[in-house]
Enzyme design. Structure first.
Site, PDB file in Angstrom:
ATOM      1  N   HIS A  30       0.832  -1.205   0.000  1.00  0.00           N
ATOM      2  CA  HIS A  30       0.000   0.000   0.000  1.00  0.00           C
ATOM      3  C   HIS A  30       0.869   1.258   0.000  1.00  0.00           C
ATOM      4  O   HIS A  30       0.635   2.190   0.775  1.00  0.00           O
ATOM      5  CB  HIS A  30      -0.931   0.001   1.212  1.00  0.00           C
ATOM      6  CG  HIS A  30      -1.967  -1.075   1.172  1.00  0.00           C
ATOM      7  ND1 HIS A  30      -2.964  -1.120   0.220  1.00  0.00           N
ATOM      8  CD2 HIS A  30      -2.157  -2.155   1.971  1.00  0.00           C
ATOM      9  CE1 HIS A  30      -3.734  -2.178   0.435  1.00  0.00           C
ATOM     10  NE2 HIS A  30      -3.263  -2.830   1.479  1.00  0.00           N
ATOM     11  N   ASP A  70      -8.055  -4.935   6.993  1.00  0.00           N
ATOM     12  CA  ASP A  70      -8.746  -5.827   6.062  1.00  0.00           C
ATOM     13  C   ASP A  70      -9.662  -6.800   6.798  1.00  0.00           C
ATOM     14  O   ASP A  70     -10.715  -7.184   6.275  1.00  0.00           O
ATOM     15  CB  ASP A  70      -7.735  -6.587   5.207  1.00  0.00           C
ATOM     16  CG  ASP A  70      -7.151  -5.714   4.116  1.00  0.00           C
ATOM     17  OD1 ASP A  70      -7.890  -5.340   3.194  1.00  0.00           O
ATOM     18  OD2 ASP A  70      -5.960  -5.396   4.186  1.00  0.00           O
TER      19      ASP A  70
END
EC number: 4.1.2.-
Length: 254
Positions: free
Chosen positions: A48, A177
């Protein structure tokens, strides 16, 4: 020339708690700023962030003089990506989004040379000190540490099968997540998510498998450590810069 010692792996196996900082900024300058801050480990993220092999290399060089262990998260459980990071000298990898035992075995195979794995062989990489580490291909695995990231409800259901795959050194729980997987995106502190995290830490402790997590919530970080996490990231460089600069500006706002 000898193979560098992986102090992160040694401490993990000794059961010592290690505190880390998550690094999403791609620059080596930022890496060197945080390296002597006092953390046991810093993670350079390429999943990310804009970072890749060419940005991680100078980060490794920047932190090398300091008493801190670099960990790298590749963008995916990809043997080519993993090979490239190992070749530039990464010794501890956090592989994201591992869903089952088969994917765990694939990650293990990616860090091992044939006939036990699929890592491509080159004798002239930075990891071999450019050919100066004798028998590197036979001894490399001794200092490579493989961490797998669990971040879905499905993966939690297979936690024991994933964690007990031979060659897995630790399991990292991904709260962001995981929250999305439970139907609570953006809410890693949701009671259902927290309960799942705490349950996972307990299950890993029973297995004797080191557990890790990232949480900038200091109270929850302390809670996780008390429950048994072995490697705990307690902050993110980008958040420290963003929130710190905002707070400073706010104090002088007219």
């Amino acid at each position: 020339m000898e193979l560098p010692v992986n102090h992160f792996k040694r401490k993990l196996r000794a059961g010592k708690s290690q505190i880390g900082l998550w690094c999403g900024l791609p620059g080596s300058y930022a890496a060197e700023i945080v390296a002597p801050a006092g953390f046991d480990w810093v993670l350079f993220d390429t999943e990310h962030s804009p970072s890749d092999v060419l940005t991680v290399l100078p980060q490794l060089q920047a932190v090398a003089p300091y008493d801190v262990s670099p960990v790298v998260r590749p963008a995916s459980n990809d043997p080519v990506l993993i090979k490239r990071f190992l070749d530039i000298g990464v010794q501890t990898l956090l592989v994201p989004y591992v869903q089952n035992e088969e994917e765990a075995k694939a990650a293990v195979a990616a860090i091992r040379y044939p006939p036990h794995g699929v890592r491509g062989v080159s004798a002239l990489t930075r990891a071999t000190r450019f050919g100066r580490v004798p028998n590197y291909a036979r001894i490399a695995e001794q200092e490579i540490c493989l961490l797998l990231q669990i971040e879905t409800r499905e993966a939690l259901g297979r936690l024991e099968a994933i964690a007990t795959v031979e060659g897995v050194d630790g399991v990292f729980i991904g709260p962001a997540d995981l929250a999305a997987s439970f139907g609570h995106p953006g809410q890693p502190g949701h009671p259902e998510v927290v309960a799942a995290i705490e349950d996972a830490i307990g299950r890993l402790k029973i297995l004797g498998k080191p557990a890790g997590i990232l949480t900038p919530d200091e109270t929850f970080a302390a809670r996780c450590i008390s429950l048994g996490t072995s490697f705990t990231a307690v902050g993110v460089d980008i958040a420290l810069l963003a929130r710190g600069s905002e707070a400073l500006a706010a104090r002088f706002a007219t």
